[in-house]
Design a protein around this motif. Structure first.
Motif, PDB file in Angstrom:
ATOM      1  N   GLN A   1      29.353  19.870  59.675  1.00 21.97           N
ATOM      2  CA  GLN A   1      29.965  21.180  59.625  1.00 21.97           C
ATOM      3  C   GLN A   1      29.135  22.079  58.706  1.00 21.97           C
ATOM      4  O   GLN A   1      28.596  21.631  57.704  1.00 21.97           O
ATOM      5  CB  GLN A   1      31.394  21.082  59.095  1.00 21.97           C
ATOM      6  N   VAL A   2      29.068  23.352  59.051  1.00 19.53           N
ATOM      7  CA  VAL A   2      28.297  24.292  58.259  1.00 19.53           C
ATOM      8  C   VAL A   2      29.111  24.746  57.058  1.00 19.53           C
ATOM      9  O   VAL A   2      30.319  24.931  57.145  1.00 19.53           O
ATOM     10  CB  VAL A   2      27.859  25.491  59.136  1.00 19.53           C
ATOM     11  N   GLN A   3      28.431  24.881  55.932  1.00 15.45           N
ATOM     12  CA  GLN A   3      29.059  25.428  54.725  1.00 15.45           C
ATOM     13  C   GLN A   3      28.335  26.694  54.319  1.00 15.45           C
ATOM     14  O   GLN A   3      27.126  26.822  54.512  1.00 15.45           O
ATOM     15  CB  GLN A   3      29.006  24.425  53.565  1.00 15.45           C
ATOM     16  N   MET A   4      29.099  27.623  53.769  1.00 15.27           N
ATOM     17  CA  MET A   4      28.523  28.895  53.344  1.00 15.27           C
ATOM     18  C   MET A   4      29.088  29.284  51.991  1.00 15.27           C
ATOM     19  O   MET A   4      30.286  29.099  51.739  1.00 15.27           O
ATOM     20  CB  MET A   4      28.851  29.982  54.369  1.00 15.27           C
ATOM     21  N   VAL A   5      28.236  29.841  51.151  1.00 16.56           N
ATOM     22  CA  VAL A   5      28.653  30.315  49.837  1.00 16.56           C
ATOM     23  C   VAL A   5      28.133  31.737  49.663  1.00 16.56           C
ATOM     24  O   VAL A   5      26.915  31.959  49.648  1.00 16.56           O
ATOM     25  CB  VAL A   5      28.129  29.420  48.706  1.00 16.56           C
ATOM     26  N   GLU A   6      29.052  32.682  49.532  1.00 16.18           N
ATOM     27  CA  GLU A   6      28.687  34.080  49.350  1.00 16.18           C
ATOM     28  C   GLU A   6      28.529  34.399  47.868  1.00 16.18           C
ATOM     29  O   GLU A   6      29.168  33.791  47.004  1.00 16.18           O
ATOM     30  CB  GLU A   6      29.760  35.014  49.933  1.00 16.18           C
ATOM     31  N   SER A   7      27.688  35.382  47.593  1.00 19.70           N
ATOM     32  CA  SER A   7      27.505  35.877  46.231  1.00 19.70           C
ATOM     33  C   SER A   7      27.004  37.312  46.306  1.00 19.70           C
ATOM     34  O   SER A   7      26.644  37.797  47.388  1.00 19.70           O
ATOM     35  CB  SER A   7      26.521  34.996  45.454  1.00 19.70           C
ATOM     36  N   GLY A   8      26.977  37.966  45.166  1.00 16.57           N
ATOM     37  CA  GLY A   8      26.422  39.307  45.091  1.00 16.57           C
ATOM     38  C   GLY A   8      27.428  40.423  45.027  1.00 16.57           C
ATOM     39  O   GLY A   8      27.067  41.593  44.886  1.00 16.57           O
ATOM     40  N   GLY A   9      28.704  40.083  45.146  1.00 14.84           N
ATOM     41  CA  GLY A   9      29.715  41.121  45.045  1.00 14.84           C
ATOM     42  C   GLY A   9      29.841  41.642  43.623  1.00 14.84           C
ATOM     43  O   GLY A   9      29.234  41.113  42.694  1.00 14.84           O
ATOM     44  N   GLY A  10      30.625  42.693  43.462  1.00 11.14           N
ATOM     45  CA  GLY A  10      30.820  43.260  42.140  1.00 11.14           C
ATOM     46  C   GLY A  10      31.495  44.603  42.231  1.00 11.14           C
ATOM     47  O   GLY A  10      32.014  44.986  43.290  1.00 11.14           O
ATOM     48  N   SER A  11      31.477  45.312  41.106  1.00 10.95           N
ATOM     49  CA  SER A  11      32.081  46.640  41.032  1.00 10.95           C
ATOM     50  C   SER A  11      30.989  47.678  40.912  1.00 10.95           C
ATOM     51  O   SER A  11      30.114  47.562  40.043  1.00 10.95           O
ATOM     52  CB  SER A  11      33.013  46.717  39.825  1.00 10.95           C
ATOM     53  N   VAL A  12      31.046  48.674  41.762  1.00 10.98           N
ATOM     54  CA  VAL A  12      30.065  49.758  41.741  1.00 10.98           C
ATOM     55  C   VAL A  12      30.787  51.083  41.937  1.00 10.98           C
ATOM     56  O   VAL A  12      31.921  51.123  42.423  1.00 10.98           O
ATOM     57  CB  VAL A  12      28.986  49.603  42.845  1.00 10.98           C
ATOM     58  N   GLN A  13      30.094  52.146  41.593  1.00 10.07           N
ATOM     59  CA  GLN A  13      30.640  53.476  41.841  1.00 10.07           C
ATOM     60  C   GLN A  13      30.249  53.929  43.246  1.00 10.07           C
ATOM     61  O   GLN A  13      29.276  53.435  43.835  1.00 10.07           O
ATOM     62  CB  GLN A  13      30.120  54.457  40.797  1.00 10.07           C
ATOM     63  N   ALA A  14      31.013  54.845  43.764  1.00 10.50           N
ATOM     64  CA  ALA A  14      30.725  55.404  45.084  1.00 10.50           C
ATOM     65  C   ALA A  14      29.294  55.922  45.119  1.00 10.50           C
ATOM     66  O   ALA A  14      28.823  56.544  44.156  1.00 10.50           O
ATOM     67  CB  ALA A  14      31.708  56.520  45.402  1.00 10.50           C
ATOM     68  N   GLY A  15      28.618  55.646  46.221  1.00  5.31           N
ATOM     69  CA  GLY A  15      27.220  56.028  46.359  1.00  5.31           C
ATOM     70  C   GLY A  15      26.250  54.936  45.959  1.00  5.31           C
ATOM     71  O   GLY A  15      25.050  55.036  46.236  1.00  5.31           O
ATOM     72  N   GLY A  16      26.761  53.895  45.326  1.00  4.90           N
ATOM     73  CA  GLY A  16      25.909  52.802  44.870  1.00  4.90           C
ATOM     74  C   GLY A  16      25.594  51.810  45.973  1.00  4.90           C
ATOM     75  O   GLY A  16      26.011  51.977  47.134  1.00  4.90           O
ATOM     76  N   SER A  17      24.853  50.774  45.585  1.00  9.05           N
ATOM     77  CA  SER A  17      24.404  49.756  46.534  1.00  9.05           C
ATOM     78  C   SER A  17      24.687  48.358  46.003  1.00  9.05           C
ATOM     79  O   SER A  17      24.751  48.148  44.785  1.00  9.05           O
ATOM     80  CB  SER A  17      22.899  49.891  46.794  1.00  9.05           C
ATOM     81  N   LEU A  18      24.843  47.434  46.919  1.00  9.52           N
ATOM     82  CA  LEU A  18      24.945  46.017  46.601  1.00  9.52           C
ATOM     83  C   LEU A  18      24.248  45.230  47.693  1.00  9.52           C
ATOM     84  O   LEU A  18      24.217  45.665  48.850  1.00  9.52           O
ATOM     85  CB  LEU A  18      26.412  45.567  46.534  1.00  9.52           C
ATOM     86  N   ARG A  19      23.720  44.072  47.327  1.00 13.07           N
ATOM     87  CA  ARG A  19      23.192  43.160  48.328  1.00 13.07           C
ATOM     88  C   ARG A  19      23.950  41.836  48.220  1.00 13.07           C
ATOM     89  O   ARG A  19      23.910  41.168  47.191  1.00 13.07           O
ATOM     90  CB  ARG A  19      21.692  42.908  48.163  1.00 13.07           C
ATOM     91  N   LEU A  20      24.637  41.508  49.280  1.00 10.66           N
ATOM     92  CA  LEU A  20      25.370  40.257  49.352  1.00 10.66           C
ATOM     93  C   LEU A  20      24.473  39.165  49.923  1.00 10.66           C
ATOM     94  O   LEU A  20      23.636  39.430  50.789  1.00 10.66           O
ATOM     95  CB  LEU A  20      26.613  40.405  50.212  1.00 10.66           C
ATOM     96  N   SER A  21      24.680  37.954  49.438  1.00  6.81           N
ATOM     97  CA  SER A  21      23.941  36.796  49.936  1.00  6.81           C
ATOM     98  C   SER A  21      24.916  35.745  50.432  1.00  6.81           C
ATOM     99  O   SER A  21      26.019  35.608  49.908  1.00  6.81           O
ATOM    100  CB  SER A  21      23.077  36.184  48.833  1.00  6.81           C
TER     101      SER A  21
END
Length: 124
Positions: free
Chosen positions: A1-21
């Motif tokens: 079975q495949v397993q996945m682990v997400e990361s990269g979330g957080g708190s940002v202000q409007a207009g900002g950027s994030l990269r999720l993995s």
């Protein structure tokens, strides 16, 4: 079975950027595509973007123009670059493994394995 682990979330202000993995491991033999989804409190899980094993991609209208999906096959990692974030992008973000071979889709019913999610909060 495949397993996945997400990361990269957080708190940002409007207009900002994030990269999720999304780090992928395990048996991917029955996985035909991978996707990014989000779920806000009280709302249904929403498909954002997906990539097929043949490199074709799907984007939801809500993701087009601001979100970009990519993957690193060597690192076995899926990414979601999110730009120009808005407060309405606040949600838990998940990656999912799609096992419905006959249909490449963003429908959640086609995804049979999920990560635990990573929280994204966008403040105005």
């Amino acid at each position: 079975q495949v397993q996945m682990v997400e990361s990269g979330g957080g708190s940002v202000q409007a207009g900002g950027s994030l990269r999720l993995s999304c780090a992928i491991s395990g048996d991917t033999s029955n996985t035909y595509y991978m996707g990014w989804f989000r779920q806000a409190p009280g709302k249904a899980r929403e498909g954002l973007a997906a990539i097929h094993n043949d490199d074709s991609t799907l984007y939801a209208d809500s993701a087009k123009g601001r979100f970009t999906l990519s993957r690193d096959i060597v690192k076995n990692t899926l990414y979601l670059q999110m730009n120009l974030l808005k407060p309405e992008d606040t949600a838990m973000y998940y990656c999912g493994a799609g096992s419905l071979r006959e249909l490449f889709t963003l429908r959640t019913s086609a995804y049979t394995s999920w990560g635990q999610g990573t929280q994204v909060t966008v403040s105005s």
